[in-house]
Design a protein around this motif. Structure first.
Motif, PDB file in Angstrom:
ATOM      1  N   THR A   1      39.068  16.317  -8.748  1.00 20.77           N
ATOM      2  CA  THR A   1      40.212  17.223  -8.909  1.00 20.77           C
ATOM      3  C   THR A   1      39.882  18.584  -8.298  1.00 20.77           C
ATOM      4  O   THR A   1      40.701  19.166  -7.579  1.00 20.77           O
ATOM      5  CB  THR A   1      40.556  17.381 -10.410  1.00 20.77           C
TER       6      THR A   1
ATOM      7  N   LYS B   1      39.992  18.302  -4.580  1.00 17.38           N
ATOM      8  CA  LYS B   1      41.375  18.194  -4.097  1.00 17.38           C
ATOM      9  C   LYS B   1      42.079  19.556  -4.111  1.00 17.38           C
ATOM     10  O   LYS B   1      42.874  19.851  -3.221  1.00 17.38           O
ATOM     11  CB  LYS B   1      42.159  17.203  -4.960  1.00 17.38           C
TER      12      LYS B   1
ATOM     13  N   ILE C   1      45.081  19.718  -1.433  1.00 19.63           N
ATOM     14  CA  ILE C   1      45.872  18.496  -1.654  1.00 19.63           C
ATOM     15  C   ILE C   1      46.743  18.635  -2.895  1.00 19.63           C
ATOM     16  O   ILE C   1      47.897  18.220  -2.903  1.00 19.63           O
ATOM     17  CB  ILE C   1      44.941  17.262  -1.767  1.00 19.63           C
TER      18      ILE C   1
ATOM     19  N   LEU D   1      37.426  16.871   4.979  1.00 20.03           N
ATOM     20  CA  LEU D   1      37.313  16.189   3.681  1.00 20.03           C
ATOM     21  C   LEU D   1      37.008  14.716   3.901  1.00 20.03           C
ATOM     22  O   LEU D   1      37.666  14.048   4.696  1.00 20.03           O
ATOM     23  CB  LEU D   1      38.646  16.326   2.931  1.00 20.03           C
TER      24      LEU D   1
ATOM     25  N   MET E   1      36.673  11.347   1.542  1.00 29.22           N
ATOM     26  CA  MET E   1      36.725  10.730   0.224  1.00 29.22           C
ATOM     27  C   MET E   1      36.180   9.325   0.407  1.00 29.22           C
ATOM     28  O   MET E   1      36.810   8.497   1.070  1.00 29.22           O
ATOM     29  CB  MET E   1      38.147  10.721  -0.310  1.00 29.22           C
TER      30      MET E   1
ATOM     31  N   LYS F   1      38.449   6.409   0.168  1.00 26.25           N
ATOM     32  CA  LYS F   1      39.696   6.335   0.945  1.00 26.25           C
ATOM     33  C   LYS F   1      39.406   6.547   2.421  1.00 26.25           C
ATOM     34  O   LYS F   1      38.745   7.502   2.795  1.00 26.25           O
ATOM     35  CB  LYS F   1      40.681   7.397   0.458  1.00 26.25           C
ATOM     36  N   ALA F   2      39.943   5.634   3.236  1.00 20.24           N
ATOM     37  CA  ALA F   2      39.677   5.728   4.670  1.00 20.24           C
ATOM     38  C   ALA F   2      40.672   6.682   5.316  1.00 20.24           C
ATOM     39  O   ALA F   2      41.825   6.731   4.920  1.00 20.24           O
ATOM     40  CB  ALA F   2      39.798   4.359   5.293  1.00 20.24           C
ATOM     41  N   GLN F   3      40.223   7.457   6.285  1.00 18.46           N
ATOM     42  CA  GLN F   3      41.179   8.289   7.011  1.00 18.46           C
ATOM     43  C   GLN F   3      41.436   7.736   8.407  1.00 18.46           C
ATOM     44  O   GLN F   3      42.367   8.138   9.068  1.00 18.46           O
ATOM     45  CB  GLN F   3      40.716   9.747   7.064  1.00 18.46           C
ATOM     46  N   LEU F   4      40.609   6.791   8.834  1.00 14.91           N
ATOM     47  CA  LEU F   4      40.826   6.213  10.158  1.00 14.91           C
ATOM     48  C   LEU F   4      41.865   5.103  10.080  1.00 14.91           C
ATOM     49  O   LEU F   4      42.047   4.492   9.030  1.00 14.91           O
ATOM     50  CB  LEU F   4      39.507   5.640  10.690  1.00 14.91           C
ATOM     51  N   TRP F   5      42.504   4.825  11.219  1.00 18.17           N
ATOM     52  CA  TRP F   5      43.496   3.771  11.263  1.00 18.17           C
ATOM     53  C   TRP F   5      42.763   2.427  11.278  1.00 18.17           C
ATOM     54  O   TRP F   5      41.981   2.133  12.185  1.00 18.17           O
ATOM     55  CB  TRP F   5      44.409   3.949  12.476  1.00 18.17           C
TER      56      TRP F   5
ATOM     57  N   ASP G   1      43.467  -0.745  11.749  1.00 16.58           N
ATOM     58  CA  ASP G   1      43.609  -1.825  12.736  1.00 16.58           C
ATOM     59  C   ASP G   1      43.110  -1.443  14.123  1.00 16.58           C
ATOM     60  O   ASP G   1      43.106  -2.274  15.022  1.00 16.58           O
ATOM     61  CB  ASP G   1      45.092  -2.215  12.871  1.00 16.58           C
TER      62      ASP G   1
ATOM     63  N   ARG H   1      38.501  -2.217  10.820  1.00 18.09           N
ATOM     64  CA  ARG H   1      38.452  -3.258   9.782  1.00 18.09           C
ATOM     65  C   ARG H   1      37.341  -4.276  10.030  1.00 18.09           C
ATOM     66  O   ARG H   1      36.999  -5.044   9.143  1.00 18.09           O
ATOM     67  CB  ARG H   1      39.810  -3.943   9.634  1.00 18.09           C
TER      68      ARG H   1
END
Lengths: 268, 329
Positions: free
Chosen positions: B63, B66, B71, B99, B101, B104-108, B110, B153
Motif C-alpha cells: 500500500t 502504491k 497508483i 515500479l 511488482m 504483476k507483469a508489465q510486459l505484453w 504474447d 509467455r
C-alpha cells in the motif's frame, strides 16, 4: 510533442496489432468466419421471408440489397466494437492498470491506439468485401458513399469507444461488468439496426430510438455507405454523433476520476 | 528525496456471510468494514539511499509503495517524492519513476520483450542512442540478451523477471520501487537479480525502496530497514542495529532420540517457559540469552542423550521475525 504522440500512437497500435497476429487460428476464425456465417444466415432467413410473402422488395430493400446491408452492418459493428469485453475492466481487476497509471502518458490515448488496431482488420475486411460485392453485383457502394461512410464510421467508433470504456470503468465498483457490456451490445443489435433494419420498426419505436445514440452507430452509417442519404444528412448525423461524443466524454472523465479515487491497485 | 508525513490509508472492504442465505442477503444489502492499511506512517529516504520495507503479508508495505508511485490515493497525510505529490500524477514525476511488482507483469505477455521495449521507448521518450545503450547494458548485465525475441509467455520465471527489470530501468529512473522482485524465483535467479540490483545501484545511484519476504534480499541490498506491522512503522533504522540488539541471544540446536521427544518437551517447557523453542521431529532449537547458554547446555547433556549439538547466533530473518512478533519499539 506532436511527433512524440504520433510515434507513441504508432507503437501502441503496432504492439496490439502484433498481439492480434500472435494467434493465427483465433485471427482467421474471428476475421473471416464470423462475417460469412452472419451474412449467410441473415440472407437465407430473409430469402425465406421474401419467398413466403411472395414479394421482391420490403420497405424499399430488395433481397440482394440485404447482402450488402448485413455485410456493412456486421463489419461496421465489428470495426466499431474494437477489442473484446474486458479491454479496460481486466486491467482494473487484475491490476495491470497500475502500469498504465505509472506511465507518463494518457491511459485513454494508449487504449484508443490499441482499440484501433482491432478495428483495423475489420475495416480492411470491409474494403475487400465491399469491393467484392461491387464486382459481383455491380450496383453497390460508390467511392463517395464509401468515403463519407468511412468518415462517419470513425466518429461512430470514437463515440462507441467512450460509451463502452465508461461501462468498462464501472469495474472500479462492480465485481463484474460482463452483463452490462452485453446489455450495451444488445441495445446496439436491436436499437442500432444490426439485426433488423430500423425501417421495419413501428414508427413510434423508431422515432424513440433516434433519441438514443444507437441508430447513429450502425444504421445511419450503413445508410451512408449504401448511398441512401444526402450530403446534408451526412453532416447532420455526424453533428449528432459529435454531440453524443461530448456527453460520453464527460461521463468517461467523471467515471475515471471517481473510480481512480477508490482504486486499490488490487490487494492491500 | 522521499518524504512521508503522517500517512494514513484505510480501505472499505465488504463482508459476505457464508452460505446461500448470505449470498442472497448480499444481493440486497452488504456489510462493510474499514481496514487501516497505513496508520500514521512517517519516513524519509535520502537521495541514493536504498530502504528495505519489511513486514508480514497485509502489513501495508505494498500500500505504501502504491501511494508513493501514485497508483492509489491516501486517506490523509503528506507525501513528497523528488518534490512531487505522487497522486497528482505529474508526467515530469512519472518519467523519473519506476515500479516493479513481482506478482504483476508489465510486459505484453504474447509478444517478445523487445516489442514491449519499443513501446516503452516512446512512452518515456528515450532517444535512440540511450535506448540501445541501455538495452545493451541491461541485457548484458542480466545475461538475457539471447531472449529478446522470445515471447514473454515462453520465458522461465527467472528470465521473465530479468526482462521485467530491463523494462523498468530502460529510462534511467531516479526512484525505483521494487515490490517483491524475487518472489517465486529459484535460488540462482534470486542471486542473479540481487547481484544485478547491487551493481545497478552502485553505478546509477537511484533511490530504491525494496519490499521482500526474502531476508537475504534485504540483508544484501539494504543498510537501512523499516519494519511495518499493522500499518505502522515499528522500527526504522540501520539493519545492523536491530541485529546488534538481538546479538545478546543465541540458539542451541540439537537432536534427541525419538523416545526422548516427549520428555524433553516437558523439560524445556518447565525449565525455560519464557524462551522460544522449535520442535521439528527430533530436531530442537532453543533460543536463550548468551549468559544462560552454558548452563542450559550442561543440563541438557546431563539429562538427555544429545546428538549434533551446536550453538549459533540468531540469523537476521529470525531477529526481524521476533521483532515483528514482539513489537519492540
Amino acid at each position: 510533442m506532436i511527433k512524440h504522440n504520433i510515434n507513441l500512437f504508432n507503437q501502441s497500435f503496432l504492439v496490439e496489432l502484433r498481439k492480434l497476429l500472435a494467434y493465427r487460428w483465433e485471427f482467421w476464425t474471428g476475421f473471416l468466419g464470423q462475417t460469412f456465417i452472419f451474412v449467410g444466415i441473415s440472407y437465407f432467413l430473409w430469402k425465406s421471408i421474401f419467398l413466403s410473402n411472395g414479394v421482391t422488395e420490403m420497405h424499399g430493400i430488395a433481397l440482394t440489397d440485404f447482402i450488402l446491408y448485413y455485410l456493412t452492418a456486421h463489419l461496421i459493428f465489428k470495426t466499431m466494437l474494437g477489442p473484446n469485453i474486458g479491454f479496460i475492466s481486466h486491467d482494473i481487476y487484475y491490476g495491470t492498470l497500475n502500469k498504465f497509471i505509472v506511465y507518463p502518458v494518457s491511459f485513454q490515448f494508449i487504449k484508443i491506439a490499441s482499440y484501433l488496431a482491432h478495428s483495423f482488420f475489420y475495416y480492411a475486411q470491409l474494403i475487400i468485401l465491399i469491393s467484392l460485392h461491387k464486382l459481383l453485383f455491380g450496383n453497390s457502394v460508390d467511392l463517395i458513399s464509401f468515403s463519407l461512410g468511412s468518415l462517419t464510421l470513425i466518429t461512430a467508433s470514437y463515440c462507441y469507444f467512450l460509451i463502452s470504456a465508461s461501462i468498462e470503468l464501472i469495474a472500479f465498483w462492480a465485481e463484474n461488468i460482463w452483463s452490462l457490456a452485453i446489455l450495451l451490445r444488445s441495445f446496439i443489435h436491436i436499437g442500432g439496426g444490426y439485426l433488423i433494419p430500423l425501417s421495419f420498426y413501428p414508427e413510434k419505436i423508431s422515432h424513440f430510438l433516434y433519441y438514443t445514440p444507437f441508430p447513429y452507430l450502425i444504421y445511419e452509417p450503413i445508410q451512408i455507405f449504401r448511398g441512401q442519404t444526402s450530403l446534408e444528412h451526412f453532416f447532420l448525423i455526424n453533428a449528432i454523433l459529435l454531440g453524443w461524443i461530448f456527453i460520453a466524454y464527460i461521463v468517461f472523465r467523471l467515471v475515471w476520476y471517481r473510480g481512480n479515487r477508490q482504486f486499490t491497485g488490487v490487494g492491500i | 528525496m522521499i518524504k512521508v508525513e503522517n500517512l494514513c490509508k484505510s480501505f472499505k472492504i465488504y463482508q459476505k456471510p457464508p452460505g446461500l442465505k448470505g449470498s442472497l442477503k448480499a444481493l440486497f444489502k452488504r456489510d462493510y468494514f474499514y481496514k487501516n492499511a497505513l496508520d500514521n506512517v512517517s519516513l524519509q529516504v535520502e537521495p541514493g539511499e536504498i530502504l528495505g520495507l519489511v513486514g508480514a503479508n497485509g502489513a501495508g508495505k505494498t500500500t505504501l509503495v502504491k501511494i508513493l508511485s501514485g497508483i492509489i490515493y491516501p486517506t490523509s497525510g503528506e507525501v513528497s517524492v523528488l518534490g512531487y505529490n505522487p497522486w497528482k500524477r505529474d508526467n515530469r514525476y512519472r518519467k523519473q519513476l519506476s515500479l516493479i511488482m513481482g506478482q504483476k507483469a508489465q510486459l505484453w505477455w504474447d509478444l517478445p520483450a523487445f516489442d514491449s521495449f519499443l513501446l516503452l521507448k516512446e512512452i518515456y521518450q528515450i532517444s535512440d542512442k540511450n535506448f540501445y545503450k541501455n538495452i545493451d547494458y541491461l541485457s548484458n548485465s542480466l545475461n538475457i540478451s539471447h531472449q529478446m525475441k522470445t515471447p514473454v509467455r515462453k520465458l522461465s520465471l527467472g528470465e521473465r523477471m530479468k526482462v521485467e527489470l530491463m523494462a523498468t530501468l530502460l529510462h534511467d529512473p531516479k526512484v525505483i520501487f521494487l515490490d517483491e522482485p524475487t518472489i517465486g524465483l529459484d535460488l540462482m535467479s534470486q542471486r542473479a537479480v540481487r547481484s544485478f540490483l547491487a551493481q545497478y545501484r552502485k553505478e546509477k545511484n537511484p533511490i530504491i525502496i525494496l519490499t521482500s519476504h526474502y531476508m537475504q534480499d534485504i540483508e544484501e541490498l539494504c543498510r537501512r530497514i523499516a519494519l511495518i506491522k499493522n500499518g505502522s512503522i515499528i522500527y526504522d533504522g540501520p539493519i545492523d542495529k536491530i541485529h546488534k540488539d538481538y546479538s545478546q541471544f543465541q540458539s542451541i540446536n540439537f537432536e534427541v532420540l525419538d523416545s526422548d521427544i516427549g520428555r524433553i518437551q516437558n523439560f524445556l517447557i518447565q525449565k525455560f517457559p519464557e524462551n522460544e523453542k522449535e520442535f521439528i521431529d527430533n530436531k530442537i532449537k532453543l533460543r536463550l540469552k548468551k549468559e544462560l547458554v552454558g548452563e542450559a547446555t550442561k543440563e541438557l547433556l546431563e539429562h538427555f542423550s544429545i546428538d549434533n549439538l551446536s550453538i549459533n547466533q540468531i540469523d537476521i530473518s529470525k531477529v526481524i521475525e521476533n521483532y515483528l512478533q514482539h513489537d519492540q519499539t
